[in-house]
Write a protein that holds these residues in place. Structure first.
Motif: not given
Length: 196
Positions: A69-79
């Protein structure tokens, strides 16, 4: 061997009945706010009293559970949702899950809280409200220095948003008190709610 383990479990069940209530204690705040330090201080105190405790460290989760996962809004949400799922699973099984994770977006944190409410699992949101100026001086991982040098972008609270909780269960100003005092304030709240 088996009977000894069985006897040990019986002893635990009978002797420490009051410590079987699990809960998720989520510490949100900027990088270097003091979240992890406070979590480990509280974890030690709770363990000393016989509680089952796990600290879900954000860096370890990124390495083992959210690799890729990266640090995009979507990836942060998934994390955050993944961490919330694991925390609720632990908490519903009698563990105090301490979660020192930034979780910068209010909707992500709200989704985690709703999951806990749906499952009937205690959830405590703590805002470690350390100002960015103090965090950048502490700069535990060197993130602020890298951002200032142009080596890093998307740093929460600097060039990426951090949505402060409007109504956390507890707000800790770690820059105005010691780690022990911060952990004690959180312990007092848990005691008040019958979780410590």
């Amino acid at each position: 061997m088996t009977s000894t383990a069985h006897e040990t479990n019986d002893t635990y069940d009978q002797g420490q009945e009051k410590h079987v209530t699990g809960a998720t204690i989520w510490l949100t705040g900027l990088p270097s706010a003091g979240k992890t330090t406070i979590a480990y201080e509280l974890a030690g105190r709770l363990r000393d009293e016989g509680h089952r405790v796990e600290v879900l460290d954000g860096d370890e989760i990124r390495e083992f559970l959210s690799a890729g996962l990266g640090f995009s809004r979507e990836d942060r949400h998934t994390n955050v949702q993944r961490i919330g799922f694991v925390a609720e699973l632990l908490a519903s099984n009698g563990v105090k899950a301490l979660v020192p994770v930034i979780a910068p977006y209010a909707d992500s944190r709200d989704a985690v809280r709703k999951r806990h409410e749906t499952e009937g699992t205690p959830y405590v949101e703590v805002h470690v409200a350390t100002p960015v100026e103090v965090c950048s001086v502490r700069d535990v991982k060197g993130l602020y220095a890298k951002q200032a040098a142009g080596e890093l972008s998307g740093l929460t609270g600097v060039d990426d948003p951090y949505e402060e909780p409007e109504t956390p269960d507890l707000r800790i100003e770690s820059h105005n008190q010691s780690v022990q005092e911060s952990a004690a304030a959180l312990y007092a709240l848990l005691t008040e709610r019958g979780l410590a």
